[in-house]
Design a protein around this motif. Structure first.
Motif, mmCIF file in Angstrom:
data_model
loop_
_atom_site.group_PDB
_atom_site.id
_atom_site.type_symbol
_atom_site.label_atom_id
_atom_site.label_comp_id
_atom_site.label_asym_id
_atom_site.label_seq_id
_atom_site.Cartn_x
_atom_site.Cartn_y
_atom_site.Cartn_z
ATOM 1 N N VAL A 8 0.878 -1.178 0.000
ATOM 2 C CA VAL A 8 0.000 0.000 0.000
ATOM 3 C C VAL A 8 0.908 1.220 0.000
ATOM 4 O O VAL A 8 1.927 1.225 0.685
ATOM 5 C CB VAL A 8 -0.924 0.016 1.235
ATOM 6 C CG1 VAL A 8 -1.767 1.290 1.278
ATOM 7 C CG2 VAL A 8 -1.818 -1.219 1.257
ATOM 8 N N GLN A 64 1.415 5.732 -0.086
ATOM 9 C CA GLN A 64 0.839 7.015 0.310
ATOM 10 C C GLN A 64 1.735 8.124 -0.202
ATOM 11 O O GLN A 64 2.848 8.308 0.296
ATOM 12 C CB GLN A 64 0.703 7.096 1.824
ATOM 13 C CG GLN A 64 0.018 8.355 2.324
ATOM 14 C CD GLN A 64 -0.239 8.280 3.822
ATOM 15 O OE1 GLN A 64 0.549 7.746 4.598
ATOM 16 N NE2 GLN A 64 -1.385 8.810 4.236
ATOM 17 N N LYS A 86 -0.954 12.915 0.937
ATOM 18 C CA LYS A 86 -2.140 12.348 0.279
ATOM 19 C C LYS A 86 -2.671 11.149 1.041
ATOM 20 O O LYS A 86 -2.148 10.782 2.104
ATOM 21 C CB LYS A 86 -1.793 11.928 -1.157
ATOM 22 C CG LYS A 86 -1.316 13.061 -2.037
ATOM 23 C CD LYS A 86 -2.378 14.115 -2.262
ATOM 24 C CE LYS A 86 -1.897 15.184 -3.229
ATOM 25 N NZ LYS A 86 -2.876 16.291 -3.356
ATOM 26 N N GLY A 87 -3.711 10.526 0.488
ATOM 27 C CA GLY A 87 -4.332 9.376 1.124
ATOM 28 C C GLY A 87 -3.658 8.065 0.756
ATOM 29 O O GLY A 87 -2.625 8.013 0.086
ATOM 30 N N LEU A 88 -4.278 6.992 1.217
ATOM 31 C CA LEU A 88 -3.735 5.648 1.023
ATOM 32 C C LEU A 88 -4.214 5.056 -0.294
ATOM 33 O O LEU A 88 -5.343 5.316 -0.735
ATOM 34 C CB LEU A 88 -4.168 4.749 2.181
ATOM 35 C CG LEU A 88 -3.705 5.204 3.562
ATOM 36 C CD1 LEU A 88 -4.443 4.416 4.647
ATOM 37 C CD2 LEU A 88 -2.203 5.019 3.704
ATOM 38 N N TRP A 104 -3.982 1.238 -2.464
ATOM 39 C CA TRP A 104 -3.517 -0.149 -2.635
ATOM 40 C C TRP A 104 -2.702 -0.248 -3.911
ATOM 41 O O TRP A 104 -3.065 0.326 -4.940
ATOM 42 C CB TRP A 104 -4.729 -1.075 -2.685
ATOM 43 C CG TRP A 104 -4.398 -2.452 -3.154
ATOM 44 C CD1 TRP A 104 -3.822 -3.452 -2.424
ATOM 45 C CD2 TRP A 104 -4.590 -2.980 -4.467
ATOM 46 N NE1 TRP A 104 -3.660 -4.577 -3.207
ATOM 47 C CE2 TRP A 104 -4.124 -4.307 -4.462
ATOM 48 C CE3 TRP A 104 -5.120 -2.461 -5.656
ATOM 49 C CZ2 TRP A 104 -4.171 -5.120 -5.592
ATOM 50 C CZ3 TRP A 104 -5.168 -3.259 -6.778
ATOM 51 C CH2 TRP A 104 -4.703 -4.582 -6.738
ATOM 52 N N TYR A 138 4.160 0.895 2.092
ATOM 53 C CA TYR A 138 3.970 0.043 3.261
ATOM 54 C C TYR A 138 3.702 -1.389 2.804
ATOM 55 O O TYR A 138 2.936 -1.603 1.851
ATOM 56 C CB TYR A 138 2.759 0.489 4.070
ATOM 57 C CG TYR A 138 2.830 1.870 4.657
ATOM 58 C CD1 TYR A 138 2.220 2.950 4.016
ATOM 59 C CD2 TYR A 138 3.464 2.112 5.873
ATOM 60 C CE1 TYR A 138 2.250 4.232 4.563
ATOM 61 C CE2 TYR A 138 3.508 3.382 6.425
ATOM 62 C CZ TYR A 138 2.898 4.430 5.761
ATOM 63 O OH TYR A 138 2.925 5.693 6.303
ATOM 64 N N PHE A 188 -5.754 -5.533 5.771
ATOM 65 C CA PHE A 188 -4.465 -5.018 6.249
ATOM 66 C C PHE A 188 -4.459 -4.973 7.773
ATOM 67 O O PHE A 188 -4.592 -3.908 8.363
ATOM 68 C CB PHE A 188 -4.205 -3.619 5.665
ATOM 69 C CG PHE A 188 -4.452 -3.509 4.180
ATOM 70 C CD1 PHE A 188 -5.326 -2.571 3.679
ATOM 71 C CD2 PHE A 188 -3.809 -4.351 3.291
ATOM 72 C CE1 PHE A 188 -5.568 -2.471 2.321
ATOM 73 C CE2 PHE A 188 -4.035 -4.262 1.928
ATOM 74 C CZ PHE A 188 -4.919 -3.322 1.429
ATOM 75 N N GLY A 190 6.987 1.527 6.763
ATOM 76 C CA GLY A 190 7.035 2.214 5.483
ATOM 77 C C GLY A 190 8.437 2.576 5.046
ATOM 78 O O GLY A 190 9.355 2.718 5.869
ATOM 79 N N TYR A 225 -9.511 2.469 9.174
ATOM 80 C CA TYR A 225 -8.128 2.586 9.619
ATOM 81 C C TYR A 225 -7.888 3.974 10.178
ATOM 82 O O TYR A 225 -8.493 4.951 9.731
ATOM 83 C CB TYR A 225 -7.157 2.341 8.454
ATOM 84 C CG TYR A 225 -7.212 0.932 7.920
ATOM 85 C CD1 TYR A 225 -8.151 0.572 6.951
ATOM 86 C CD2 TYR A 225 -6.345 -0.052 8.404
ATOM 87 C CE1 TYR A 225 -8.217 -0.728 6.483
ATOM 88 C CE2 TYR A 225 -6.417 -1.357 7.941
ATOM 89 C CZ TYR A 225 -7.361 -1.681 6.978
ATOM 90 O OH TYR A 225 -7.437 -2.977 6.524
ATOM 91 N N TYR A 227 -9.533 6.539 7.663
ATOM 92 C CA TYR A 227 -9.838 6.094 6.304
ATOM 93 C C TYR A 227 -10.793 4.915 6.344
ATOM 94 O O TYR A 227 -10.577 3.965 7.100
ATOM 95 C CB TYR A 227 -8.573 5.629 5.581
ATOM 96 C CG TYR A 227 -7.538 6.699 5.343
ATOM 97 C CD1 TYR A 227 -6.488 6.899 6.239
ATOM 98 C CD2 TYR A 227 -7.582 7.491 4.196
ATOM 99 C CE1 TYR A 227 -5.527 7.870 6.022
ATOM 100 C CE2 TYR A 227 -6.623 8.468 3.961
ATOM 101 C CZ TYR A 227 -5.599 8.662 4.886
ATOM 102 O OH TYR A 227 -4.649 9.619 4.655
ATOM 103 N N PHE A 270 -9.638 2.939 -0.982
ATOM 104 C CA PHE A 270 -9.754 3.706 0.262
ATOM 105 C C PHE A 270 -10.596 4.952 0.035
ATOM 106 O O PHE A 270 -10.628 5.505 -1.077
ATOM 107 C CB PHE A 270 -8.368 4.175 0.741
ATOM 108 C CG PHE A 270 -7.488 3.090 1.297
ATOM 109 C CD1 PHE A 270 -6.621 2.389 0.468
ATOM 110 C CD2 PHE A 270 -7.506 2.791 2.654
ATOM 111 C CE1 PHE A 270 -5.794 1.403 0.979
ATOM 112 C CE2 PHE A 270 -6.676 1.814 3.179
ATOM 113 C CZ PHE A 270 -5.830 1.108 2.337
#
Lengths: 118, 112
Positions: free
Chosen positions: A37, A39, A43-45, A47, A95, A105, A111, B41, B92, B103
């Motif tokens: 994953v 990032q 910013k956001g996460l 996959w 990560y 997860f 990370g 999360y 999230y 997400f």
């Protein structure tokens, strides 16, 4: 205790390659599928990729298909992400993560930062 | 791809207050086996994300019971009763019912 330790990040020029590793301990690595994953900064996460417990099946997000390869060495309890033809938009903290039954997860590493820039 | 829309984007609270975060999906998240692969999360400042809730409403081991997940279909909510300092960070939602897994954009919980 489940531990996941990523390594291999760094500064790389666009178009070049980098290989990330994730060393696992505290569980029977060969029993679990694994995932990456990422990032991007602030910013956001997102996959990136998943591999089955035995490495026979792999899955990727469209933006990395054909450029990234997820693999594993169960004898070494290590997960890998080979990243080729890197782009600036691949800049992110990567990560590794381990699932649990019906959980994607459950455990995360700390990370490793990949910066793609000339 | 399934789009998860989280609201609000940021939430300012006083310690001890209740906080509520919404996650709306562009498609139903109930899988053909009846299970709903919706997770929450929390990413605390400077840390890796950590799992709070799976299967809509199941707390992961060690997660305090002030975290409550609910919802079904396309609408989901995470409630945090009596917010404590260690609850601050970005939340999230995540779905693994449909490929690719996705997400939400995140909700930042901060002190008023």
């Amino acid at each position: 205790e489940v531990q996941l330790v990523e390594s291999g990040g760094g500064l790389v020029q666009p178009g070049r390659s980098l290989k990330l590793s994730c060393a696992a301990s505290g569980f029977t690595f060969s029993n679990y599928g694994m995932a990456w994953v990422r990032q991007a900064p602030t910013k956001g996460l997102e996959w990136v990729a998943t591999i089955s417990y035995d490495g026979s099946s792999t899955y990727y997000r469209d933006s990395v298909k054909g450029r990234f390869t997820i693999s594993r060495d169960n004898a070494k309890s290590t997960l890998y992400l080979q990243m080729d033809s890197l782009r600036s938009e691949d800049t992110a903290t990567y990560y590794c993560a381990r699932p649990r039954r019906r959980v994607s997860f459950a455990y995360w590493g700390q990370g490793t930062l990949v910066t793609v820039s000339s | 791809d399934v789009v998860l829309t989280q609201t609000p984007v940021s939430l300012s609270v006083t310690l001890g207050d209740q906080a509520s975060i919404s996650c709306r999906s562009s498609q139903s998240l109930e899988y053909s086996d009846g299970y709903t692969y919706l997770e929450w999360y929390l990413q605390k400042p400077g840390q890796s994300p950590q799992l709070l809730i799976y299967g809509v409403s199941n707390r992961f081991s060690g997660v305090p019971d002030r975290f409550i997940g609910s919802g079904s279909g396309t609408d989901f909510t995470l409630k945090i009763s009596r917010v404590e300092p260690e609850d601050l960070g970005v939340y999230y939602c995540f779905q693994a019912t449909h490929d690719p897994p996705t997400f939400g954009g995140g909700t930042k919980l901060e002190l008023k």
